[in-house]
Design an enzyme around this catalytic site. Structure first.
Site, short mmCIF file in Angstrom:
data_model
loop_
_atom_site.label_atom_id
_atom_site.label_comp_id
_atom_site.label_asym_id
_atom_site.label_seq_id
_atom_site.Cartn_x
_atom_site.Cartn_y
_atom_site.Cartn_z
N GLY A 19 0.80 -1.21 0.00
CA GLY A 19 0.00 0.00 0.00
C GLY A 19 0.83 1.26 0.00
N GLU A 63 9.38 -4.85 6.09
CA GLU A 63 8.98 -3.76 6.97
C GLU A 63 10.10 -3.14 7.80
OE1 GLU A 63 5.41 -5.94 5.74
OE2 GLU A 63 7.36 -6.55 6.50
#
Length: 410
Positions: free
Chosen positions: A112, A184
């Site tokens: 995203g 991440e």
């Protein structure tokens, strides 16, 4: 809630963000859908998820992520559409199996727009990100317990949130074009969407390696790490979908399909596992980095350098989360922990700084705080894991742990 919250847990690399195409042509497996992606000028926009039923009596549920220009990056609307369809189909006896894939030629889902997360934090409204994550983690849990075959076509880029909507499914298919990653720690975040559950239960220390280095892997390594089940060349995906669509029993058609006839391009995790298991076994990131740096293996030294570029706090939290998830008995418990960690991450400077360096200024020079692993305060790490007033409490809502997402033997 954001009106159009392109909030995701994943990290889109600079290359992914900078070379987006219009994506109006569809990948081979999505091309047989009765829709085209990309709306013509002056027409109403198409839904962000194409939800339809195909085959005899509509026995095959089809979900196609439909934002090809952003490699199907997840939005709150998409999460809601996916969750609603799965909730309905789980109890519908006329639906026998579900397939999820992505529109466009570049991938299932690259995650995203992490710029929106940064914007929410800077605006003093981190609850917008938390609301998205709560809904997304509930979706991940629903996929993990879905009572019918949930078939994920993991073609092309599959990162972060893309892992969350695919790797918890019962049947996970990769192709020669698959690129999987949980990257991440490179922006001051932690592997979420059930990533700590999947990676902590990967064989040996492969999951630790993938989490701390944010490495990208192909089809063979995805299967080795337990993130996928079957390899199939991309040009055979339409044949698989035809078999599922025309079968009276899609599950039987799936079981009879000749996946074993195809071998993925070679990976490296199988041959590297011996030294990975040895060098990544510590419960301290500093000791792992020291072991890697001291190894005569060139790949180990490269891993040490790669880990050294990541966020020190994120690395420390991630390793502790992986070790904790290893002894958990359910995906929901891991998601509960990840929600707590995500909430704490929003209060740090690292997440905003990591996103700035990766996708805003693109200088690839994040200024982490603290700047080194040796400076990480154990009390700060404890704060991440402390209970909070508004827990997600997914595990508490489950009567048992009998049905779980795929977990390979360690």
């Amino acid at each position: 809630m954001l009106s159009d919250p392109m909030l995701s847990d994943s990290v889109l690399s600079d290359s992914v963000l900078s070379d987006s195409k219009d994506g109006e042509s569809m990948s081979p497996h999505a091309a047989d859908a009765p829709y085209r992606t990309g709306s013509a000028p002056g027409t109403a926009p198409e839904p962000e998820v194409l939800v339809r039923r195909e085959g005899q009596g509509g026995r095959l549920g089809r979900l196609t992520l439909n934002r090809p220009r952003s490699i199907n990056a997840l939005t709150g609307t998409m999460v809601g559409l996916l969750d609603a369809a799965l909730r309905d189909w789980a109890d519908d006896p006329t639906v026998a199996a579900v397939v999820i894939d992505g529109a466009g030629e570049r991938g299932l889902c690259a995650g995203g727009d992490i710029r929106a997360i940064r914007a929410a934090v800077l605006a003093g409204t981190p609850e917008r990100a938390l609301a998205f994550w709560a809904d997304e983690y509930r979706l991940n849990a629903r996929i993990g317990r879905f009572p019918k075959p949930y078939i994920a076509i993991m073609d092309g880029i599959v990162m972060g949130g893309g892992i969350g909507v695919s790797a918890h499914g019962g049947v996970r298919i990769v192709t020669e074009r698959s690129v999987l990653s949980m990257p991440e720690v490179g922006i001051g975040f932690i592997p979420d969407v059930g990533g700590t559950w999947l990676l902590s239960h990967a064989p040996g220390e492969l999951g630790t390696h993938l989490a701390l280095t944010a490495a990208r892997i192909g089809a063979a390594d995805a299967i080795t790490a337990g993130l996928a089940d079957h390899y199939l060349p991309a040009d055979r995906i339409p044949e698989l979908l035809d078999a599922l669509r025309h079968a009276a029993d899609p599950a039987a058609a799936l079981a009879a399909f000749d996946f074993a006839a195809h071998t993925p391009p070679p990976g490296h995790l199988t041959t590297d596992r011996a030294w990975i298991d040895e060098l990544y076994r510590s419960d301290k990131v500093t000791e792992i980095v020291a072991a890697l740096a001291a190894s005569p293996m060139p790949a180990a030294a490269a891993d040490a350098a790669e880990i050294g570029s990541k966020c020190p706090t994120s690395l420390t939290v991630t390793l502790r989360a992986l070790r904790a998830a290893r002894s958990m008995t359910s995906l929901e418990a891991a998601l509960d922990q990840e929600y707590r960690l995500a909430r704490a991450t929003l209060t740090t400077a690292d997440l905003v700084e990591g996103i700035r360096a990766a996708v805003v200024d693109k200088d690839r020079n994040p200024r982490w705080s603290p700047a080194s692993l040796d400076e990480v305060d154990p009390a700060e790490i404890d704060r991440f894991f402390a209970p909070v007033d508004d827990e997600l409490s997914l595990a508490a809502a489950q009567p048992d742990t009998a049905a779980q997402s795929p977990v390979p033997a360690r």
